[in-house]
Design an enzyme around this catalytic site. Structure first.
Site, PDB file in Angstrom:
ATOM      1  N   ASP A 425       1.398  68.111   0.158  1.00 32.53           N
ATOM      2  CA  ASP A 425       1.138  66.789   0.733  1.00 32.53           C
ATOM      3  C   ASP A 425      -0.222  66.741   1.414  1.00 32.53           C
ATOM      4  OD1 ASP A 425       3.901  66.069   0.198  1.00 32.53           O
ATOM      5  OD2 ASP A 425       4.386  67.396   1.843  1.00 32.53           O
ATOM      6  N   SER A 450      -4.323  64.956   5.046  1.00 28.33           N
ATOM      7  CA  SER A 450      -2.888  65.130   5.254  1.00 28.33           C
ATOM      8  C   SER A 450      -2.239  63.815   4.866  1.00 28.33           C
ATOM      9  CB  SER A 450      -2.603  65.462   6.712  1.00 28.33           C
ATOM     10  OG  SER A 450      -1.222  65.420   6.938  1.00 28.33           O
ATOM     11  N   ARG A 451      -1.432  63.849   3.800  1.00 28.56           N
ATOM     12  CA  ARG A 451      -0.977  62.575   3.235  1.00 28.56           C
ATOM     13  C   ARG A 451       0.223  61.969   3.930  1.00 28.56           C
ATOM     14  NH1 ARG A 451      -1.896  65.559  -1.486  1.00 28.56           N
ATOM     15  NH2 ARG A 451      -4.058  65.274  -2.101  1.00 28.56           N
ATOM     16  N   VAL A 452       1.019  62.770   4.611  1.00 29.49           N
ATOM     17  CA  VAL A 452       2.198  62.174   5.239  1.00 29.49           C
ATOM     18  C   VAL A 452       2.250  62.366   6.748  1.00 29.49           C
ATOM     19  CG1 VAL A 452       3.648  62.322   3.198  1.00 29.49           C
ATOM     20  CG2 VAL A 452       3.616  64.202   4.806  1.00 29.49           C
TER      21      VAL A 452
END
Ligand code: ATP
Ligand code: MG
Length: 589
Positions: A425, A450-452
């Site tokens: 992620d 950081s995607r989430v």
């Protein structure tokens, strides 16, 4: 086959191995036995075998019935093993149980499926005869060494060994266990250093397990999961501010060798002290001395109290290195399914891929790109998918994964790095140039993401961070454009100075995580340009003294931010005011 269908006379053959030929009465008994066991008639063929002593071995349709002394002994040992596995409480209890079980034990010949070793070498065995063995099943060799079936072919199976192959030779027998690979698990593992099979290697004695988990198990499905919303703070300002990680997330740490990858992971472990997160550090293909060094560090800082280290060092065989991260994940799942939060570090997956490539080539699988086998993506996706934030209905536990990948000369687009980037992620990209310039942790702000985790960042941090990432990006861009020009206008100079100051603030020594309030204070002060006139080489000193000042004068506010994770606009103003007056009183000359 054709013949057996058409003519009733041709029966399948069964073989009797014994030193002397069985007499007619014995033959009759064997035939009756086979008819009862297998439901069909066999043609008995005697084969002389001196090694069976005065017993018999009967082979029919791939099954082996063993009436030799070794066979009986093994059946008894199996029964005792089963009892011992069920009762691990009091020694005296199990002994009485053994006694009574042996008294009531009747030698009962069970069918066993056996195979014969064809070739052995480099930790890989090819065996024939194990006709119904399944993929991933554990098999046991005569020497007691265990192996796992990794390749099913029409005429033989490929087995990877978990132990020494010196006592295994062509012709050795191997038998099925009908169990898939697993490791013992339990709370007693916390604080210990174990190998990939879950055996202690820290010299501190036996570990009392409370269960057994398959090392490969399916990842939780979508329904069993919930969104990531709780932070997994690393204590590193450069990460928590711009690339926040949430519990249950998978964030890759990627960079060349010696760029501080392991340090980011171990600092994150140190930062979990006292917050109930259980940490698992899986070392794959590293030197034993490096692992010992890391364990020593964790111990010194009191972090082994909540940490498990799983080590498959470079001196272990490829199969052992291959299963190590799955074993670590199984330990993590044991805690996650109890509703606990787990942090697991795989250091590193490049070496894991190399171990898998070695064993795949030895198993004669066809090599694909860069000689890796075709399923190398699945190798890591099935591992990382097991990290999750579970729904409240099944306990709400989580497993956060920080896989580490080593790049060659910063090439993130090489095969394994791109694979893992696409599974995770987000990634923290570490750059050698930054590292050698003293910018440590050497996080490349432009290439990290950081995607989430944003959903998991505390409100206080979100407010404090402001435009930090954008400011840094602008600075980096401007730095490139202005590096050769000599006469810069005032505002450009000012902006460069500000950017440089921000970069300096992100420098953090190893083993010194910042608490939430410390990070918030640094960011609020920096973005309000409080350090504008502090000379670059004094910025770190200023930062540290300012934090000390806050802990003395604003301890209530600091504690409140740490506890609630919230900062009101008034409190932000107060922080900036305090920082400004600290500068004016103590630093302005
Ligand atoms: P390898 O590729 O060998 O696994 P790595 O990328 O994991 O290396 P580390 O072992 O974490 O890198 O760090 C390399 C060296 O840099 C170590 O000696 C470590 O002490 C030092 N180091 C790492 N981070 C910092 C830091 N923030 N401040 C100062 N020194 C650091
Ligand atoms: Mg390392």
């Amino acid at each position: 086959m054709e013949e057996s269908k058409t003519s009733a006379v041709s029966k399948k053959e069964a073989y009797i191995y014994s030193a002397v030929s069985p007499d007619a009465a014995q033959k009759k008994r064997f035939e009756a036995f086979l008819l009862k066991e297998q439901g069909e008639e066999f043609e008995l063929v005697w084969k002389q075998d001196e090694t069976v002593g005065n017993g018999f071995r009967l082979e029919a349709a791939g099954e082996v019935y063993d009436w030799t002394r070794e066979g009986r002994y093994r059946q008894l040992a199996d029964m005792l093993d089963e009892i011992a596995a069920r009762y691990d409480d009091e020694e005296s209890d199990v002994i009485t149980l053994f006694r009574s079980s042996i008294d009531s034990w009747a030698a009962h010949v069970r069918p066993e499926e056996e195979g014969v070793v064809l070739t052995v070498g480099d930790g890989i065995v090819l065996a024939e005869g194990l006709r119904s063995v399944v993929y991933g099943e554990i098999v046991i060799f005569e020497s007691g060494v265990k192996g796992m079936v990794q390749d099913l072919r029409p005429d033989c199976v490929g087995i990877i060994l978990f132990g020494d192959d010196t006592d295994i030779t062509e012709g050795s027998r191997v038998r099925r266990t009908k169990k898939t690979a697993g490791i013992p698990v339990g709370d007693a593992y916390i604080g210990r250093v174990v190998n990939a099979l879950g055996e202690p290697i820290d010299g501190e004695g036996k570990i009392k397990a409370s269960g057994y988990r398959a090392i490969e198990s399916p990842a939780p499905d979508i329904v069993s999961r919930q969104g990531v919303d709780t932070p997994m703070n690393t204590g590193l300002l450069s990460i928590d501010s711009m690339f926040p990680i949430g519990r249950g997330q998978r964030e890759l740490i990627i960079g060349d060798r010696q760029t501080g990858k392991t340090t980011i992971a171990t600092d994150t472990i140190l930062n979990q002290k006292g917050n109930g997160v259980i940490c698992i550090y899986v070392a794959i293909g590293q030197k034993s001395s490096s692992v010992a060094h890391i364990v020593g560090n964790l111990k010194r800082q009191g972090a082994m109290e909540y940490t498990i280290v799983v080590s498959a060092s470079a001196s272990e065989t490829a199969p052992v290195q291959y299963i190590a991260p799955y074993a670590g994940a199984a330990l993590g799942e044991y805690f996650m399914y109890q509703g606990k939060d787990v942090l697991i570090i795989y250091d590193d997956l490049s070496k894991h891929a190399i171990a898998y490539r070695a064993l795949s080539l030895l198993l004669e699988r066809s090599p694909g790109r860069e000689a890796y086998p075709g399923d190398v993506f699945y190798l890591h996706s099935r591992l990382l998918e097991r990290s999750a934030r579970l729904s409240d209905a099944i306990g709400g536990g989580s497993m956060t994964a920080l896989p580490i990948v080593e790049t060659q000369a910063g090439d993130v687009s090489a095969y394994i790095p791109t694979n893992i980037i696409s599974i995770t992620d987000g990634q923290i990209f570490l750059e050698s140039d930054l590292f050698f310039a003293g910018q440590r942790p050497a996080v490349n702000v432009g290439l990290s993401v950081s995607r989430v985790g944003g959903a998991a960042q505390t409100k206080a941090m979100k407010k404090a961070v402001g435009s930090l990432r954008l400011d840094l990006a602008q600075y980096r861009e401007m730095e490139v454009f202005t590096q050769f020009s000599s006469d810069l206008d005032e505002s450009t100079k000012k902006q460069l100075n500000y950017g440089q100051g921000l970069m300096k603030l992100l420098i953090q020594p190893q083993g010194h995580p910042f608490t939430l309030h410390e990070q918030v204070i640094i960011l609020c002060a920096a973005i309000a340009h409080v350090m504008e006139n502090v000379p670059q080489n004094k910025i770190i000193k200023f930062r540290d003294e300012m934090l000390k000042h806050f802990s003395m004068t604003e301890s209530a506010l600091c504690a409140k931010i740490d506890e609630t994770g919230i900062m009101t606009p008034e409190e932000k103003k107060q922080i900036i005011e305090t920082a400004k007056s600290f500068y004016e009183d103590k630093w302005q000359h």
